[in-house]
Design an enzyme around this catalytic site. Structure first.
Site: not given
Ligand code: FAD
Length: 278
Positions: A7, A9, A100, A203, A207, A257
């Site tokens: 896939s 992105e 974030d 870059q 990142f 991916h």
């Molecule tokens: P979470 O799973 O919520 O985790 C974030 C942090 O909080 C981790 O350290 C985790 O251990 C901790 N945590 C999680 N749940 C809990 C809880 N219930 N209590 C306490 N701590 C907790 N960002 C964008 O803005 N847009 C995108 O389109 C995007 N696409 C992405 C695609 C992929 C495949 C990946 C790997 C990342 C992508 N990101 C994107 C980046 C991502 O949003 C960031 O890495 C963000 O900091 C974490 O998102 P997450 O969904 O992993 O968060």
């Protein structure tokens, strides 16, 4: 060696020229018959319309389109409306993320972590969507510990996610270990490695520092040694990433991916070397 599904992105282009280039790149990538194309979503909804436009185009071309949806800064009302739009369009797959906080945004909004978004999507739309979540083989930079990060990952799967895509990495052992350790915790969902082809070293280095992905020292040193010689960096990158993919496929990765950064060449080169053909 049988080749797993792939896939690609994209990020939503900002200009009409960017959109044209992306359409051309997508056409070339589509020839490799990917399972789906995904499109990122700026945290706080900053790219909401452009993400939707890109997803509409991919869908209209007859490909499976997977919008990313990040919840930080979002409201239940807004996310619910977006889910409704996607469902009515016939979109079947969503990549659910926390995102974030953009600098300057005052309030985190109604969701704190991605597991809450996954639960919300399931509550609103039942089993309609295949939900992907993010996984971090080298651990999320804000995680208190490796174990807590894996437990938080499991929480997202338990909330109803079907599978995961990882942050990119260049050390296959980190991925295999993450898969083994989360299996021990009871996670059975497929964990698909995210692959970042190397196009520009500076870059990538910038990142990687912010997202917590490690470029191993031997790779850094080699690429730093090439200085402004972009061709050598790219040739080295193609070799290193192809070898990484070979290890991942041999070790049983369920799919690959590719983070394309809206460019087709590097991903196509690597995939051709692996034996994928248009
Ligand atoms: P979470 O799973 O919520 O985790 C974030 C942090 O909080 C981790 O350290 C985790 O251990 C901790 N945590 C999680 N749940 C809990 C809880 N219930 N209590 C306490 N701590 C907790 N960002 C964008 O803005 N847009 C995108 O389109 C995007 N696409 C992405 C695609 C992929 C495949 C990946 C790997 C990342 C992508 N990101 C994107 C980046 C991502 O949003 C960031 O890495 C963000 O900091 C974490 O998102 P997450 O969904 O992993 O968060």
């Amino acid at each position: 060696m049988s080749l797993p599904p792939i896939s690609f992105e994209f990020f939503p282009p900002q200009t009409p020229e960017g959109a044209e280039k992306l359409t051309a790149a997508r056409k070339r990538l589509a020839a490799l018959k990917p399972e789906f194309f995904s499109c990122t979503f700026g945290a706080g909804g900053s790219t909401q319309d452009r993400t939707l436009d890109t997803i509409k185009l991919i869908h209209a071309e007859g490909h499976q389109a997977a919008p990313h949806l990040s919840c930080v800064g979002g409201t239940r009302e807004n996310i619910s409306a977006l889910l409704k739009t996607y469902k009515e369009m016939g979109i079947k797959r969503i990549v659910a993320l926390r995102g974030d906080m953009p600098s300057g945004m005052a309030s985190i909004g109604e969701f704190h972590y991605a597991n809450e978004l996954v639960s919300f999507i399931r509550a609103q739309t039942g089993e309609h969507f295949h939900i992907e979540v993010a996984a971090y083989p080298e651990f999320h930079p804000q995680a208190n510990s490796a174990r807590e990060d894996m437990l938080n990952f499991k929480r997202k799967i338990n909330a109803g996610a079907n599978s995961a895509i990882t942050q990119y990495f260049y050390n296959a052992d980190a991925y295999f270990r993450f898969v083994d350790e989360t299996r021990k915790l009871g996670v059975t969902a497929p964990i698909v490695p995210g692959i970042m082809p190397i196009v520009r070293y500076s870059q990538l280095a910038r990142f990687s520092d912010t997202c917590g992905a490690e470029i191993p020292r031997w790779m850094r040193k080699t690429m730093e040694g090439y200085g402004d010689d972009v061709e050598s960096v790219q040739a080295f990158g193609r070799d290193a990433v192809t070898q990484l993919c070979e290890k991942l496929i041999a070790g049983g990765a369920p799919a690959l991916h590719f983070y394309t950064l809206n460019q087709a060449n590097a991903s196509i080169d690597i995939l051709n070397r692996l034996g994928y053909r248009a």
